[in-house]
Write a protein that holds these residues in place. Structure first.
Motif, PDB file in Angstrom:
ATOM      1  N   ALA A 171       1.741 -63.764  -1.207  1.00 32.30           N
ATOM      2  CA  ALA A 171       2.718 -64.123  -0.116  1.00 32.30           C
ATOM      3  C   ALA A 171       3.496 -62.960   0.409  1.00 32.30           C
ATOM      4  O   ALA A 171       3.848 -62.857   1.639  1.00 32.30           O
ATOM      5  CB  ALA A 171       3.647 -65.042  -0.712  1.00 32.30           C
ATOM      6  N   ALA A 172       3.688 -61.954  -0.558  1.00 32.66           N
ATOM      7  CA  ALA A 172       4.695 -60.903   0.040  1.00 32.66           C
ATOM      8  C   ALA A 172       3.665 -59.903   0.734  1.00 32.66           C
ATOM      9  O   ALA A 172       4.024 -59.254   1.776  1.00 32.66           O
ATOM     10  CB  ALA A 172       4.834 -59.997  -1.351  1.00 32.66           C
ATOM     11  N   GLY A 173       2.216 -59.881   0.459  1.00 34.32           N
ATOM     12  CA  GLY A 173       1.047 -59.103   1.286  1.00 34.32           C
ATOM     13  C   GLY A 173       1.328 -59.707   2.571  1.00 34.32           C
ATOM     14  O   GLY A 173       1.220 -59.092   3.662  1.00 34.32           O
ATOM     15  N   VAL A 186       2.258 -54.643   9.843  1.00 33.36           N
ATOM     16  CA  VAL A 186       2.554 -53.852  10.587  1.00 33.36           C
ATOM     17  C   VAL A 186       4.052 -53.655  11.125  1.00 33.36           C
ATOM     18  O   VAL A 186       4.621 -52.511  11.287  1.00 33.36           O
ATOM     19  CB  VAL A 186       1.525 -53.480  11.664  1.00 33.36           C
ATOM     20  CG1 VAL A 186       1.790 -52.346  12.620  1.00 33.36           C
ATOM     21  CG2 VAL A 186       0.081 -53.783  11.397  1.00 33.36           C
ATOM     22  N   GLY A 187       4.427 -54.889  11.342  1.00 34.85           N
ATOM     23  CA  GLY A 187       5.911 -54.852  11.843  1.00 34.85           C
ATOM     24  C   GLY A 187       7.077 -54.167  10.954  1.00 34.85           C
ATOM     25  O   GLY A 187       7.887 -53.568  11.461  1.00 34.85           O
ATOM     26  N   ASN A 188       6.667 -54.278   9.552  1.00 34.09           N
ATOM     27  CA  ASN A 188       7.761 -53.553   8.895  1.00 34.09           C
ATOM     28  C   ASN A 188       7.581 -52.151   8.795  1.00 34.09           C
ATOM     29  O   ASN A 188       8.470 -51.479   8.546  1.00 34.09           O
ATOM     30  CB  ASN A 188       7.255 -53.978   7.308  1.00 34.09           C
ATOM     31  CG  ASN A 188       7.593 -55.546   6.852  1.00 34.09           C
ATOM     32  OD1 ASN A 188       7.259 -56.528   7.489  1.00 34.09           O
ATOM     33  ND2 ASN A 188       8.610 -55.586   6.169  1.00 34.09           N
ATOM     34  N   GLU A 237      -6.357 -63.376  -3.891  1.00 31.97           N
ATOM     35  CA  GLU A 237      -5.436 -62.933  -5.035  1.00 31.97           C
ATOM     36  C   GLU A 237      -5.894 -61.502  -5.508  1.00 31.97           C
ATOM     37  O   GLU A 237      -5.069 -60.521  -5.856  1.00 31.97           O
ATOM     38  CB  GLU A 237      -5.479 -63.924  -6.065  1.00 31.97           C
ATOM     39  CG  GLU A 237      -4.597 -63.687  -7.219  1.00 31.97           C
ATOM     40  CD  GLU A 237      -4.441 -64.805  -8.406  1.00 31.97           C
ATOM     41  OE1 GLU A 237      -3.951 -64.517  -9.355  1.00 31.97           O
ATOM     42  OE2 GLU A 237      -4.936 -65.991  -7.969  1.00 31.97           O
ATOM     43  N   ARG A 238      -7.132 -61.454  -5.672  1.00 32.22           N
ATOM     44  CA  ARG A 238      -7.833 -60.204  -6.397  1.00 32.22           C
ATOM     45  C   ARG A 238      -7.197 -58.972  -5.525  1.00 32.22           C
ATOM     46  O   ARG A 238      -6.924 -57.889  -5.779  1.00 32.22           O
ATOM     47  CB  ARG A 238      -9.388 -60.265  -6.682  1.00 32.22           C
ATOM     48  CG  ARG A 238      -9.955 -59.210  -7.098  1.00 32.22           C
ATOM     49  CD  ARG A 238     -11.153 -59.259  -7.561  1.00 32.22           C
ATOM     50  NE  ARG A 238     -11.473 -60.409  -8.350  1.00 32.22           N
ATOM     51  CZ  ARG A 238     -12.684 -60.880  -8.753  1.00 32.22           C
ATOM     52  NH1 ARG A 238     -13.945 -60.291  -8.138  1.00 32.22           N
ATOM     53  NH2 ARG A 238     -12.912 -61.942  -9.539  1.00 32.22           N
ATOM     54  N   PHE A 239      -7.532 -59.070  -4.112  1.00 32.49           N
ATOM     55  CA  PHE A 239      -7.221 -58.003  -3.141  1.00 32.49           C
ATOM     56  C   PHE A 239      -5.764 -57.773  -3.226  1.00 32.49           C
ATOM     57  O   PHE A 239      -5.676 -56.449  -3.075  1.00 32.49           O
ATOM     58  CB  PHE A 239      -7.776 -58.597  -1.826  1.00 32.49           C
ATOM     59  CG  PHE A 239      -7.346 -57.590  -0.530  1.00 32.49           C
ATOM     60  CD1 PHE A 239      -7.849 -56.487  -0.434  1.00 32.49           C
ATOM     61  CD2 PHE A 239      -6.310 -58.072   0.028  1.00 32.49           C
ATOM     62  CE1 PHE A 239      -7.663 -55.600   0.656  1.00 32.49           C
ATOM     63  CE2 PHE A 239      -5.832 -57.412   1.441  1.00 32.49           C
ATOM     64  CZ  PHE A 239      -6.534 -56.134   1.446  1.00 32.49           C
ATOM     65  N   SER A 240      -4.814 -58.881  -3.169  1.00 35.99           N
ATOM     66  CA  SER A 240      -3.412 -58.473  -3.140  1.00 35.99           C
ATOM     67  C   SER A 240      -3.092 -57.806  -4.387  1.00 35.99           C
ATOM     68  O   SER A 240      -2.029 -56.952  -4.358  1.00 35.99           O
ATOM     69  CB  SER A 240      -2.581 -59.744  -3.047  1.00 35.99           C
ATOM     70  OG  SER A 240      -2.900 -60.681  -1.886  1.00 35.99           O
ATOM     71  N   MET A 288      -1.953 -46.659   3.824  1.00 31.26           N
ATOM     72  CA  MET A 288      -0.782 -47.565   3.745  1.00 31.26           C
ATOM     73  C   MET A 288      -0.812 -48.626   4.742  1.00 31.26           C
ATOM     74  O   MET A 288      -0.439 -49.615   4.480  1.00 31.26           O
ATOM     75  CB  MET A 288       0.492 -46.594   3.243  1.00 31.26           C
ATOM     76  CG  MET A 288       1.645 -47.322   2.801  1.00 31.26           C
ATOM     77  SD  MET A 288       2.653 -47.930   4.285  1.00 31.26           S
ATOM     78  CE  MET A 288       3.045 -46.508   4.992  1.00 31.26           C
ATOM     79  N   VAL A 289      -0.721 -48.134   6.043  1.00 33.60           N
ATOM     80  CA  VAL A 289      -0.656 -49.130   7.133  1.00 33.60           C
ATOM     81  C   VAL A 289      -1.676 -50.107   7.314  1.00 33.60           C
ATOM     82  O   VAL A 289      -1.679 -51.111   7.356  1.00 33.60           O
ATOM     83  CB  VAL A 289      -0.408 -48.162   8.450  1.00 33.60           C
ATOM     84  CG1 VAL A 289      -0.308 -49.177   9.500  1.00 33.60           C
ATOM     85  CG2 VAL A 289       0.986 -47.245   8.293  1.00 33.60           C
ATOM     86  N   ALA A 290      -2.909 -49.418   6.900  1.00 30.32           N
ATOM     87  CA  ALA A 290      -4.224 -50.377   6.974  1.00 30.32           C
ATOM     88  C   ALA A 290      -4.056 -51.453   5.961  1.00 30.32           C
ATOM     89  O   ALA A 290      -4.602 -52.422   6.204  1.00 30.32           O
ATOM     90  CB  ALA A 290      -5.254 -49.363   6.775  1.00 30.32           C
ATOM     91  N   PHE A 291      -3.514 -51.111   4.802  1.00 25.44           N
ATOM     92  CA  PHE A 291      -3.332 -51.961   3.721  1.00 25.44           C
ATOM     93  C   PHE A 291      -2.469 -53.038   4.101  1.00 25.44           C
ATOM     94  O   PHE A 291      -2.690 -54.239   3.855  1.00 25.44           O
ATOM     95  CB  PHE A 291      -2.978 -51.418   2.386  1.00 25.44           C
ATOM     96  CG  PHE A 291      -4.009 -50.631   1.550  1.00 25.44           C
ATOM     97  CD1 PHE A 291      -5.308 -50.835   1.853  1.00 25.44           C
ATOM     98  CD2 PHE A 291      -3.555 -49.726   0.358  1.00 25.44           C
ATOM     99  CE1 PHE A 291      -6.298 -49.975   1.006  1.00 25.44           C
ATOM    100  CE2 PHE A 291      -4.434 -49.294  -0.163  1.00 25.44           C
ATOM    101  CZ  PHE A 291      -5.857 -49.203   0.123  1.00 25.44           C
ATOM    102  N   ALA A 292      -1.302 -52.601   4.711  1.00 26.84           N
ATOM    103  CA  ALA A 292      -0.124 -53.621   5.075  1.00 26.84           C
ATOM    104  C   ALA A 292      -0.780 -54.504   6.015  1.00 26.84           C
ATOM    105  O   ALA A 292      -0.540 -55.864   6.234  1.00 26.84           O
ATOM    106  CB  ALA A 292       1.078 -52.947   5.826  1.00 26.84           C
ATOM    107  N   ALA A 293      -1.433 -53.742   7.134  1.00 24.13           N
ATOM    108  CA  ALA A 293      -2.062 -54.913   8.153  1.00 24.13           C
ATOM    109  C   ALA A 293      -3.298 -55.824   7.734  1.00 24.13           C
ATOM    110  O   ALA A 293      -3.132 -56.982   7.877  1.00 24.13           O
ATOM    111  CB  ALA A 293      -2.719 -53.818   9.120  1.00 24.13           C
ATOM    112  N   LEU A 294      -3.941 -55.438   6.500  1.00 17.66           N
ATOM    113  CA  LEU A 294      -5.089 -56.247   6.041  1.00 17.66           C
ATOM    114  C   LEU A 294      -4.460 -57.390   5.284  1.00 17.66           C
ATOM    115  O   LEU A 294      -4.910 -58.508   5.429  1.00 17.66           O
ATOM    116  CB  LEU A 294      -5.932 -55.361   5.130  1.00 17.66           C
ATOM    117  CG  LEU A 294      -7.201 -54.794   5.821  1.00 17.66           C
ATOM    118  CD1 LEU A 294      -7.905 -53.716   4.741  1.00 17.66           C
ATOM    119  CD2 LEU A 294      -8.056 -55.801   6.515  1.00 17.66           C
ATOM    120  N   THR A 295      -3.466 -57.098   4.384  1.00 13.54           N
ATOM    121  CA  THR A 295      -2.753 -58.396   3.683  1.00 13.54           C
ATOM    122  C   THR A 295      -2.234 -59.363   4.643  1.00 13.54           C
ATOM    123  O   THR A 295      -2.461 -60.541   4.403  1.00 13.54           O
ATOM    124  CB  THR A 295      -1.656 -57.774   2.865  1.00 13.54           C
ATOM    125  OG1 THR A 295      -0.642 -56.940   3.604  1.00 13.54           O
ATOM    126  CG2 THR A 295      -2.311 -57.047   1.589  1.00 13.54           C
TER     127      THR A 295
END
Length: 467
Positions: free
Chosen positions: A20-22, A27-29, A165-168, A323-330
């Motif tokens: 949920a946090a992911g 990207v907006g953050n 879940e595993r990805f997050s 880091m941005v790519a991870f944030a976007a993917l979640t």
């Protein structure tokens, strides 16, 4: 109504909170929060945002999650079970992520391109026309969008526990380590510009966290309030069916009140750290003017900053884009899951089949969005007075119009039709509900009133406040 019918579920509260946090951390953050903080008096914006997180954000977030867990269904079916005559609200909620996914994966493709280019062609991405040239080309944005869509679809295809879940659990701690590391490094920066002016990261920190009350008027504070509210609404993934869907995967023994508090803390911490990472960095090399780039902050301003860092930039730059790519993917994973979950229930079909269909449909829509910067280019004046292309128009439709409408209707449904006790009973079935009186006041009165204000702002009603 309260029977849990989902076969899939998160293994426990940690998996749910991270997923949920992911979803909330996107990207907006990374670009929007620092930009708005710099624009609205630094610490003044931070204080306003924090107050809204603890009141407005808490109420909407816990409502969506409780609806999902109590019904055991994704948004479309869940809202029908809450009240059969409000079935239309579930359908409207479904449309929001369906539209967003079509343009979010385009932005995700841009980020993937920059992540790879920051490693293989570091100097080029700092060029004046690099982003415009890439974005307006016909083939490259489509290719990177398809790669990004494939990654997103694969994670959703693998399911809730083995996929999302595993990805997050892997990505979220990694994202946090990266953003903390870059933030600490940003505070150590020092640069003297061509005019002989020296700026440091610590000075940038003060620009960020020190409340600036100079020249504050009722109009300027209202601007700050509206910006903070729109950012919070944008950030927490409410009114998109995402948190209802994720709530339906939460086991009955998970303390929802505690989990929502943890999600609030995680999302707010990442947003704050994004500002701590971006504002001092841009301030050192470009001054306050550099913070006015908006979305271009990621793709235009920061690459120039990383190049100016020299050798350090060749490490910080790639780390930032990873880091941005991870944030976007979640976020894109959660958006797609909201769509897949609803369609699985509506058509009684398998996750694998629906995931493939949704991926193909979203990619088709995304191709049109990519072409909106070349073959299908047009400029449209939006109701709030801004001018945009196809992607901007879709973003405006979902974030400025549809999501506030969904939130207003959800508040009316829970606050006045089925009553707040319906949600409160579900929350207290697994723990104590903190801020109980606040929740009732927010869901019945203040939250819908704030949403109406945000909706009116989308139509330009409050434009006079910006003069």
């Amino acid at each position: 109504m309260s029977t849990q019918t989902k076969k899939s579920s998160f293994s426990g509260s940690i998996g749910f909170v991270l997923a949920a946090a992911g979803s909330a951390v996107g990207v907006g953050n990374i670009w929007r929060f620092p930009t708005l903080a710099a624009k609205n008096g630094g610490g003044l914006f931070l204080i306003t945002y924090l107050v809204l997180v603890l009141t407005f954000g808490f109420s909407l977030l816990i409502t969506d999650i409780a609806i999902g867990r109590k019904t055991g269904k994704s948004a479309t079916e869940a809202l029908r079970l809450v009240h059969p005559k409000w079935n239309w609200l579930g359908k409207l909620t479904f449309l929001v992520p369906a539209i967003i996914l079509c343009y979010y994966i385009v932005i995700g493709g841009w980020i993937l391109k920059y992540m790879v280019a920051s490693i293989t062609d570091f100097t080029a991405i700092a060029g004046d026309n690099y982003f415009t040239s890439f974005m307006t080309s016909k083939a490259a944005p489509i290719f990177w969008m398809l790669v990004y869509m494939a990654i997103t679809a694969f994670i959703v295809y693998c399911g809730v526990e083995k996929g999302i879940e595993r990805f997050s659990k892997i990505v979220m701690p990694t994202l946090l380590v990266l953003i903390i590391g870059i933030s600490v490094f940003a505070l150590t920066l020092k640069h003297t510009d061509q005019n002989g002016v020296t700026r440091t990261g610590l000075q940038g920190l003060l620009v960020y966290i020190k409340p600036d009350f100079s020249g504050v008027t009722f109009k300027s504070f209202m601007n700050t309030l509206m910006d903070a509210m729109s950012q919070l609404f944008f950030s927490l993934s409410v009114a998109m069916g995402i948190m209802i869907t994720y709530g339906s995967y939460v086991k009955k023994d998970v303390d929802l009140n505690k989990s929502v508090t943890q999600i609030e803390i995680f999302d707010t911490a990442v947003a704050f750290l994004a500002g701590l990472m971006v504002i001092p960095t841009v301030f050192v090399f470009q001054g306050l003017e550099g913070m006015k780039a908006g979305p271009g902050l990621i793709f235009i301003s920061l690459p120039k900053v990383f190049e100016a860092m020299g050798i350090a930039g060749r490490i910080v730059g790639p780390a930032f884009f990873i880091m941005v790519a991870f944030a976007a993917l979640t976020s894109s994973v959660s958006i797609m899951e909201a769509i897949v979950g609803s369609l699985m229930e509506s058509f009684k079909s398998s996750r694998k089949k629906i995931s493939i269909i949704v991926a193909v449909a979203a990619a088709t829509g995304a191709v049109l969005v990519c072409l909106g910067y070349n073959a299908l280019y047009f400029e449209l004046t939006l109701p709030n007075g801004s001018t945009g292309q196809l992607l901007d128009a879709l973003d405006y439709l979902t974030n400025n119009l549809m999501m506030p409408i969904v939130s207003i209707c959800t508040c009316v449904l829970i606050g006045w039709i089925v009553k707040p006790k319906w949600v409160m009973d579900e929350i207290e079935s697994s723990g104590r509900l903190g801020r109980k009186k606040l929740y009732v006041v927010m869901i019945k009165y203040l939250a819908p009133a704030l949403m109406v204000m945000l909706l009116l702002q989308a139509f330009g009603v409050f434009n006079f406040l910006r003069k």
